[in-house]
Design an enzyme around this catalytic site. Structure first.
Site, PDB file in Angstrom:
ATOM      1  N   LYS A  63       0.858  -1.193   0.000  1.00  0.00           N
ATOM      2  CA  LYS A  63       0.000   0.000   0.000  1.00  0.00           C
ATOM      3  C   LYS A  63       0.886   1.232   0.000  1.00  0.00           C
ATOM      4  O   LYS A  63       2.015   1.187   0.512  1.00  0.00           O
ATOM      5  CB  LYS A  63      -0.901   0.023   1.236  1.00  0.00           C
ATOM      6  CG  LYS A  63      -2.191   0.782   1.035  1.00  0.00           C
ATOM      7  CD  LYS A  63      -3.228  -0.050   0.283  1.00  0.00           C
ATOM      8  CE  LYS A  63      -4.487   0.727   0.027  1.00  0.00           C
ATOM      9  NZ  LYS A  63      -5.531  -0.156  -0.534  1.00  0.00           N
TER      10      LYS A  63
HETATM   11  P1  NAD Z   1     -12.867   7.880  -3.185  1.00  0.00           P
HETATM   12  O1  NAD Z   1     -11.878   8.910  -2.812  1.00  0.00           O
HETATM   13  O2  NAD Z   1     -13.216   7.676  -4.610  1.00  0.00           O
HETATM   14  O3  NAD Z   1     -14.252   8.151  -2.397  1.00  0.00           O
HETATM   15  C1  NAD Z   1     -14.315   8.253  -1.007  1.00  0.00           C
HETATM   16  C2  NAD Z   1     -15.701   8.696  -0.582  1.00  0.00           C
HETATM   17  O4  NAD Z   1     -15.760   8.715   0.861  1.00  0.00           O
HETATM   18  C3  NAD Z   1     -16.060  10.117  -1.023  1.00  0.00           C
HETATM   19  O5  NAD Z   1     -17.449  10.199  -1.273  1.00  0.00           O
HETATM   20  C4  NAD Z   1     -15.676  10.956   0.198  1.00  0.00           C
HETATM   21  O6  NAD Z   1     -16.400  12.191   0.266  1.00  0.00           O
HETATM   22  C5  NAD Z   1     -16.078  10.008   1.318  1.00  0.00           C
HETATM   23  N1  NAD Z   1     -15.350  10.292   2.558  1.00  0.00           N
HETATM   24  C6  NAD Z   1     -14.043  10.585   2.702  1.00  0.00           C
HETATM   25  N2  NAD Z   1     -13.757  10.813   3.989  1.00  0.00           N
HETATM   26  C7  NAD Z   1     -14.896  10.639   4.678  1.00  0.00           C
HETATM   27  C8  NAD Z   1     -15.259  10.755   6.047  1.00  0.00           C
HETATM   28  N3  NAD Z   1     -14.356  11.127   6.966  1.00  0.00           N
HETATM   29  N4  NAD Z   1     -16.539  10.479   6.413  1.00  0.00           N
HETATM   30  C9  NAD Z   1     -17.449  10.133   5.486  1.00  0.00           C
HETATM   31  N5  NAD Z   1     -17.183  10.046   4.168  1.00  0.00           N
HETATM   32  C10 NAD Z   1     -15.921  10.290   3.773  1.00  0.00           C
HETATM   33  O7  NAD Z   1     -12.321   6.532  -2.514  1.00  0.00           O
HETATM   34  P2  NAD Z   1     -12.656   5.034  -2.934  1.00  0.00           P
HETATM   35  O8  NAD Z   1     -11.619   4.571  -3.901  1.00  0.00           O
HETATM   36  O9  NAD Z   1     -14.106   4.898  -3.241  1.00  0.00           O
HETATM   37  O10 NAD Z   1     -12.329   4.278  -1.555  1.00  0.00           O
HETATM   38  C11 NAD Z   1     -13.283   4.198  -0.505  1.00  0.00           C
HETATM   39  C12 NAD Z   1     -12.870   3.061   0.422  1.00  0.00           C
HETATM   40  O11 NAD Z   1     -12.838   1.824  -0.314  1.00  0.00           O
HETATM   41  C13 NAD Z   1     -11.478   3.203   1.051  1.00  0.00           C
HETATM   42  O12 NAD Z   1     -11.490   2.620   2.343  1.00  0.00           O
HETATM   43  C14 NAD Z   1     -10.605   2.348   0.126  1.00  0.00           C
HETATM   44  O13 NAD Z   1      -9.443   1.884   0.792  1.00  0.00           O
HETATM   45  C15 NAD Z   1     -11.565   1.218  -0.178  1.00  0.00           C
HETATM   46  N6  NAD Z   1     -11.240   0.468  -1.385  1.00  0.00           N
HETATM   47  C16 NAD Z   1     -11.137   1.086  -2.592  1.00  0.00           C
HETATM   48  C17 NAD Z   1     -10.855   0.339  -3.724  1.00  0.00           C
HETATM   49  C18 NAD Z   1     -10.805   0.955  -5.096  1.00  0.00           C
HETATM   50  O14 NAD Z   1     -10.697   0.178  -6.081  1.00  0.00           O
HETATM   51  N7  NAD Z   1     -10.883   2.260  -5.253  1.00  0.00           N
HETATM   52  C19 NAD Z   1     -10.647  -1.045  -3.621  1.00  0.00           C
HETATM   53  C20 NAD Z   1     -10.775  -1.662  -2.366  1.00  0.00           C
HETATM   54  C21 NAD Z   1     -11.080  -0.885  -1.271  1.00  0.00           C
END
Ligand code: NAD
Length: 438
Positions: A127
């Protein structure tokens, strides 16, 4: 034969860590506590157990970053952690977040190891993180930051070494800049250095939606298990980014009523169901402001998590369901899109309350699975259609879910413990056959 096992009777538990480790933070503790509980239950070889508690490599860098005004130069901290080099190259996203730290990135790299092993992907976990709020950056600033971060970690990444992907706060554009910076230094195009890149430079169809699609595939499997239908169910999603927005849209396409969604600044709730197209259109006009969306009532993120619903999908950040609110959740099941949204204490409360939890390391593994497809397509220079990608993803996710679910039934444990047992068990076998060098 294993040479991990000592001739002497092994200690029942790895020796307690005496000196605080650089990555010792609450999130790292959560990842280690999950490992410890599972290792104890599995009677894991303590030598392997101890190796899995710490990352093999952890890189901390600081670098200067010039703002657009060409006056201000900030020092930015950034990380790349490789937890496990046993299984193949390491793999894991890069997050841009103002609070990211070495412990967080280390925990996330451990979860990546288990996730890849659960899905039988030939990768270990990694990561990366850059400690900055990406929402304050112009596009030029984001690009400069990304190119400098890439050049700081260039020695440790590569298509056969460690392959970054998008995570919180990063996207396809960022992946394209990493690929370009790396390729400039190598003197030729190296698309395989990242996944989650744009289609034009070797990205895969279906990668953008893969994590959300995997979440919904797991939700469907879990519904089947408890005799509920996704069609007609009420769904709440925290986070409307790469994972949450796709999960909400797919759930709605499959007949579920999405009644609550949120972003960092708050959310919106409508017990009769929200129109996802209308919300997309609203967000295009109004930035991040879901609270003012006219088709629903404003809610805080805390209120959102406690809304009555069938399926709760936390898809934002870690540490959202804790001992403070676990007793107040009013869902039948929770499918974790985010990494580490639930603390150990909350997990126990939810298990007591018979709320089915599909854990992050299974539920959000769709992203790394299609990243693997992207890598394979890149190596073969033979690209698949979107239908093919989605079909293969759903097949692998269903198989993984059913495999973990069977183990949970056989062992009488939660899906989280079963998923950890499956992932850690496969890594243990690989470590045994590789042995210890020298
Ligand atoms: P992103 O940046 O595209 O979206 C994040 C979302 O969460 C946004 O809507 C943001 O406003 C919201 N957010 C951020 N901080 C917040 C808070 N303190 N309280 C409430 N909402 C909040 O990110 P993403 O890629 O969708 O990732 C979201 C989660 O999924 C993370 O934990 C990431 O590690 C996990 N994840 C992502 C992927 C991927 O392929 N992108 C894969 C596996 C896991």
């Amino acid at each position: 034969m294993s040479n991990h096992t000592n001739a002497a009777t092994p200690e029942p538990h790895p020796a307690p860590i005496q000196v605080p480790l650089e990555w010792d933070t609450p999130m790292y503790r959560l990842a280690v506590d999950q490992l410890d509980q599972t290792a104890e239950r599995m009677n894991l070889d303590p030598n392997i157990w101890e190796r899995l508690r710490t990352p093999q490599r952890a890189h901390v860098v600081s670098f200067p970053f010039r703002r657009d005004d060409y006056k201000t130069v900030e020092t930015v901290f950034a990380y790349r952690v490789q937890h496990l080099l046993t299984m193949g190259p390491t793999k894991g996203g890069i997050r841009y977040d103002e609070d990211v730290n070495l412990g967080e990135v280390t925990a996330l790299s451990m979860w990546m190891s288990w996730k890849c092993a659960i899905m039988n992907l030939p990768f270990g976990g990694a990561k990366g993180g850059v400690r900055i709020d990406p929402h304050t950056l112009s596009s030029d600033e984001l690009q400069r930051l990304t190119r400098r971060y890439t050049s700081e970690i260039i020695e440790v990444i590569g298509p056969d070494r460690d392959i970054p992907a998008p995570d919180l706060g990063t996207d396809e554009r960022v992946m394209a800049w990493i690929m370009d910076t790396y390729s400039q230094q190598m003197g030729h195009a190296v698309p395989g250095v990242v996944t989650g890149k744009p289609i034009e430079i070797g990205g895969s169809y279906g990668r953008r939606e893969a994590t959300g699609r995997g979440v919904i595939t797991c939700a469907k499997e879990a519904c089947r298990k408890i005799g509920m239908s996704l069609d007609g169910s009420k769904v709440v999603v925290q986070g409307f980014g790469a994972v949450g927005a796709v999960a909400a849209r797919l759930a709605s396409t499959l007949g579920a009523q999405v009644i609550g969604i949120s972003s960092i600044s708050g959310g919106t709730y409508n017990p009769k169901g929200l129109d996802i197209d209308a919300i997309d259109a609203w967000l295009k006009q109004n930035g991040d402001d879901l609270k003012s969306y006219p088709g629903g009532e404003p809610v805080t993120n805390q209120e959102l998590l406690e809304l009555p619903c069938d399926i709760l999908i936390p898809a934002a950040i870690q540490n959202q369901i804790t001992e403070k609110n676990a007793a107040s959740l009013r869902c039948k099941m929770m499918v974790e899109g985010a990494n580490g949204p639930t603390t150990l204490e909350a997990d126990a409360i939810l298990a007591d309350r018979n709320i089915l939890v599909v854990p992050d390391i299974l539920a959000n593994a769709g992203g790394v699975t299609v990243s693997y497809f992207e890598w394979v397509q890149g190596v073969q220079q033979f690209f698949w259609s979107e239908e093919e990608v989605n079909r293969k993803l759903i097949e692998l996710m269903q198989a993984a879910y059913r495999n973990v679910d069977q183990l949970a039934s056989d062992e009488g444990v939660t899906l989280r413990t079963a998923a950890l047992m499956r992932g850690i068990g496969r890594i243990k076998q690989a470590k045994h056959v590789r042995g210890v060098f020298p």
